[in-house]
Design an enzyme around this catalytic site. Structure first.
Site, mmCIF file in Angstrom:
data_model
loop_
_atom_site.group_PDB
_atom_site.id
_atom_site.type_symbol
_atom_site.label_atom_id
_atom_site.label_comp_id
_atom_site.label_asym_id
_atom_site.label_seq_id
_atom_site.Cartn_x
_atom_site.Cartn_y
_atom_site.Cartn_z
ATOM 1 N N HIS A 231 1.072 -1.247 0.093
ATOM 2 C CA HIS A 231 -0.041 -0.085 0.024
ATOM 3 C C HIS A 231 0.440 1.304 -0.095
ATOM 4 O O HIS A 231 0.360 2.369 -0.273
ATOM 5 C CB HIS A 231 -0.757 -0.101 1.383
ATOM 6 C CG HIS A 231 -2.546 0.863 0.961
ATOM 7 N ND1 HIS A 231 -2.268 1.704 -0.301
ATOM 8 C CD2 HIS A 231 -3.742 0.322 1.569
ATOM 9 C CE1 HIS A 231 -4.175 1.857 0.033
ATOM 10 N NE2 HIS A 231 -4.107 1.367 0.439
ATOM 11 N N ASP A 235 -1.963 1.798 -4.891
ATOM 12 C CA ASP A 235 -3.545 2.340 -4.365
ATOM 13 C C ASP A 235 -4.635 1.498 -4.228
ATOM 14 O O ASP A 235 -4.583 0.117 -5.382
ATOM 15 C CB ASP A 235 -3.868 3.331 -4.832
ATOM 16 C CG ASP A 235 -3.701 3.633 -6.104
ATOM 17 O OD1 ASP A 235 -4.569 3.402 -6.327
ATOM 18 O OD2 ASP A 235 -3.975 5.116 -6.190
#
Ligand code: CAO
Length: 260
Positions: A231, A235
């Site tokens: 992450h 995204d």
């Protein structure tokens, strides 16, 4: 008859058993073995992987049409010496998805200061081999057809069985796929192989009732696909869009041959 038999004296609780009842006991000593080989590599990679702030995104993918397609071409492929499973189609669909979402085919350095977008789609396949988990790599998938991918997968599976991977087979991966569904399991959380930033895993295919466009209940063969990503780099929208594209191609497998 059964009732009389159940009432018979041999079955009474106080009747002495004619043979003493034994529960066999196996006596085993504890065993300590050194961690080595592929398992040692797994310790290193998985420990590194735990440092990654990852997320997982899952969706159902209907493989009914893919199963029909596979059934239709299976014999022809076998005549050419190639065993074809769902995997080559998923690998091709993933590569097409990586063309559109290249951030999933990237690598990061250990401090996450630089992201390298990889030009080749070198897709590692988690494989259950005679010496444990290995992740041999199919190189340059972006340039291969489904049948070429199947041939390469067949070769790597034979190497896995015989323990004859070359160093090149086991290095250079830029993305990974794990088909744990061969063994079982509906949902799974795949673990990223650093410095890669994403991996997908497939669960077992199951035939389930689903609605068609006319709201009629139909049987669909479904596989749950889960994608895990770093992450810091990827995204949620990129992963979701990638899985959507993969799903669209697998559910309409003719798209795989159009190179859109
Ligand atoms: N659900 C149900 N059946 C499946 C399936 C799935 N998701 N994927 C494959 N199958 C079927 C195949 O269609 C094939 O059926 P047929 O014999 O009727 O053709 C059968 O299972 C065996 O498949 P396969 O293993 O020969 O081929 P594959 O290309 O599907 O998979 C490989 C290859 C290497 C991914 C697989 O053998 C393997 O090792 N999987 C384990 C991966 C793993 O260990 N992941 C965990 C990593 S983390 O610990």
């Amino acid at each position: 008859d059964v009732l009389n038999f159940l009432k018979s004296p041999e079955l009474k609780a106080d009747a002495a058993p004619s043979v003493p009842v034994h529960t066999p006991k196996t006596v085993q000593a504890d065993r300590t073995v050194p961690v080595k080989g592929f398992q040692k590599a797994m310790v290193k990679t998985m420990t590194e992987s735990l440092k990654i702030p990852d997320f997982v995104y899952s969706d159902e993918v209907a493989v009914t049409k893919l199963a029909q397609l596979r059934q239709a071409v299976k014999e022809e492929c076998l005549k050419s010496g190639v065993k074809i499973s769902y995997m080559p189609f998923f690998i091709k669909a993933a590569s097409n998805g990586l063309l559109k979402y290249p951030v999933l085919n990237a690598s990061v350095d250990s401090n996450c200061e630089n992201i390298t977008y990889k030009s080749s789609h070198n897709i590692g396949i988690a494989m259950d081999t005679k010496v444990g988990l290995a992740v041999p790599v199919i190189k340059n998938v972006q340039d291969l057809s489904v049948i070429e991918i199947a041939k390469e997968l067949n070769r790597l599976m034979i190497s896995g069985k015989e323990g004859t991977f070359s160093a090149s087979d086991l290095t250079g991966g830029t993305f990974a796929i794990s088909n744990i569904g061969v063994i079982g399991g509906t949902y799974t959380k795949p673990v990223i192989l650093p410095p890669q930033v994403a991996i997908i895993a497939l669960g077992t295919s199951r035939v389930l009732p689903r609605f068609d466009a006319d709201m009629k209940v139909i049987p669909e063969e479904i596989i749950c696909v889960s994608g895990a990503a770093d992450h810091r780099v990827v995204d949620g929208v990129s992963m979701a869009s990638f899985i959507n594209l993969l799903k669209k191609q697998i559910e309409n497998p003719y798209l795989l041959f159009l190179n859109l």
